[in-house]
Design an enzyme around this catalytic site. Structure first.
Site, PDB file in Angstrom:
ATOM      1  CE1 TYR A   1     -12.013 -89.583 -27.294  1.00 50.47           C
ATOM      2  CE2 TYR A   1     -11.060 -88.827 -25.222  1.00 50.47           C
ATOM      3  CZ  TYR A   1     -11.125 -88.775 -26.604  1.00 50.47           C
ATOM      4  OH  TYR A   1     -10.296 -87.921 -27.292  1.00 50.47           O
TER       5      TYR A   1
ATOM      6  CE  LYS B   1      -9.021 -90.696 -28.787  1.00 51.76           C
ATOM      7  NZ  LYS B   1      -8.607 -90.300 -30.131  1.00 51.76           N
TER       8      LYS B   1
END
Length: 322
Positions: free
Chosen positions: A198, A202
Site C-alpha cells: 500500500y 501511494k
C-alpha cells in the site's frame, strides 16, 4: 521518524477547516464514493451547490444507497448520479471515461478510490493494489484530461484533478527502484513484500502526479490544477483489506470520515499555488524524503517512463493527452 511524529501531531492536534466554498454550476466526479472519504466529500460538494456530482462506484446498489444518504442529508435531489467504475478493469475505466466525455462540463475529477491489500491477487496485468491505485488511476486521469481542459476553455474556469494519496508514501523504502523495471519487480509474487505494498502504491501516485503537473504546465495547453492529498488516517472501509494492525491504529488515532473528507474538498478549492503540490492537513507540505531527496528526480522520470509505456499499451495514443 520525523514523518511519524508529524503524523501523530497532525492526527491529534490539527483541526481541519470546514468547507464553505461554493461549487455552484460545477460537475464533479468522485471515485470510490459509495462509502468513506469519497462519500463524505461528495456530500460536501452537493451541499455546496454543485450542479452534478457523479458517484463513480464499483457497486451500483451501494452507490444508490450512498446517493439516497446524500439526498436525505443535503435536501438536494437530482444532483448526485451513480455511475459504474471498476478500477480493476481497464475496459471499465475506458467505458467510464467515454461516458464522461459526453458531459456538458467536467470541473473536477477526484480520484479517491483505492485498496490496501495484504494478500497477493492479480487484476489485469499487475498485482491488484498496483492496478487499482496506480495504473487505472492514471489511465482515468489522462483519459479525462482533455475534457477537463475543454471545460476550462468553454466556461473560463480552472478545472482540478485531485488524487487521494497518503502520508504513508514517505514510509516506503521502495527497494524496487533499483530494479531494471519497477513495475515488473512489483509483479513478482515470490519477492513481493505485501506489507509495503500500500505504501509503495501511494509513492507510485506521488511521482506521476508531480511529473504530470510539470508536463502539463509546460505543454502550452489550457491548465488543469493537479494536486495530491493526504487526508490522514481516517475511519473508512480501507481497513477491510489491510489487516489487524491498521484497524488497531485507527481505533486510537483516526479522524472522523467527515473530517478527512475536508482535505479532498480543500484540494478542489485550491488555486495555482497547489499545482503539483502535496497537500497535507489542507496545507501545501513537503512530500516524503525519497521524493525530495537526491534520487527523487531520477526515480520520478523512471516511474513516469514505465507507467507511460504501460498506459500506451492499454490505450494507444493516450500520452498525447498530456
Amino acid at each position: 521518524m520525523a514523518e511519524f511524529f508529524n503524523f501523530l501531531y497532525s492526527q491529534l492536534f490539527v483541526k481541519l477547516p470546514y468547507p464553505t466554498h461554493s461549487f455552484s454550476g460545477q460537475t464533479i466526479i468522485v471515485t470510490g464514493s459509495n462509502t468513506g472519504l469519497g462519500l463524505e466529500a461528495a456530500r460536501h460538494f452537493v451541499r455546496l451547490d454543485a450542479a452534478k456530482v457523479i458517484l463513480a462506484v464499483r457497486s451500483l446498489s451501494k452507490g444508490e444507497t450512498a446517493k439516497e444518504s446524500i439526498e436525505t442529508s443535503t435536501k438536494r435531489k437530482g444532483v448526485a448520479e451513480v455511475w459504474n467504475l471498476d478500477l480493476g478493469s481497464y475496459e471499465s475505466v475506458k467505458d467510464f471515461a467515454k461516458k464522461a466525455e459526453g458531459l456538458e462540463r467536467l470541473d473536477a475529477l477526484v480520484e479517491n478510490a483505492g485498496v490496501a491489500r495484504v494478500e497477493w491477487s492479480v487484476l489485469e496485468d499487475n498485482e491488484a493494489t498496483i492496478t487499482t491505485n496506480v495504473v487505472s488511476t492514471f489511465l482515468l486521469g489522462l483519459l479525462l484530461l482533455p475534457k477537463l481542459r475543454e471545460t476550462g476553455q468553454k466556461f473560463n474556469v480552472t478545472p482540478h484533478l485531485a488524487v487521494t494519496c497518503s502520508e504513508v508514501h514517505a514510509w516506503s523504502p521502495m527497494k524496487e527502484r533499483k530494479s531494471e523495471n519497477i513495475f515488473d519487480a512489483l509483479n513478482d509474487k515470490e519477492t513481493a513484500n505485501m506489507g509495503d505494498r500500500y505504501q509503495i502504491s501511494k509513492l507510485l501516485q506521488v511521482f506521476p502526479c508531480r511529473e504530470l503537473a510539470a508536463r502539463t504546465k509546460q505543454s502550452g495547453k489550457p491548465n488543469v490544477i493537479i494536486n495530491y492529498i493526504n487526508p490522514g488516517l481516517c475511519h473508512s472501509e480501507l481497513a477491510r483489506d489491510a489487516g489487524f494492525g491498521l484497524t488497531v491504529m485507527k481505533f486510537f488515532l483516526a479522524r472522523s470520515t467527515e473530517a478527512g473528507s475536508r482535505t479532498i474538498v480543500n484540494a478542489v478549492e485550491g488555486g495555482e499555488e497547489t499545482h503539483g503540490q502535496y497537500l497535507s492537513s489542507c496545507q501545501v507540505s513537503p512530500p516524503g524524503p525519497l521524493v525530495r531527496g537526491e534520487e527523487g528526480p531520477e526515480i520520478q522520470k523512471k516511474v513516469w517512463n514505465e507507467l507511460s509505456a504501460k498506459l500506451e499499451k492499454i490505450q494507444p495514443g493516450i500520452m498525447g493527452n498530456v
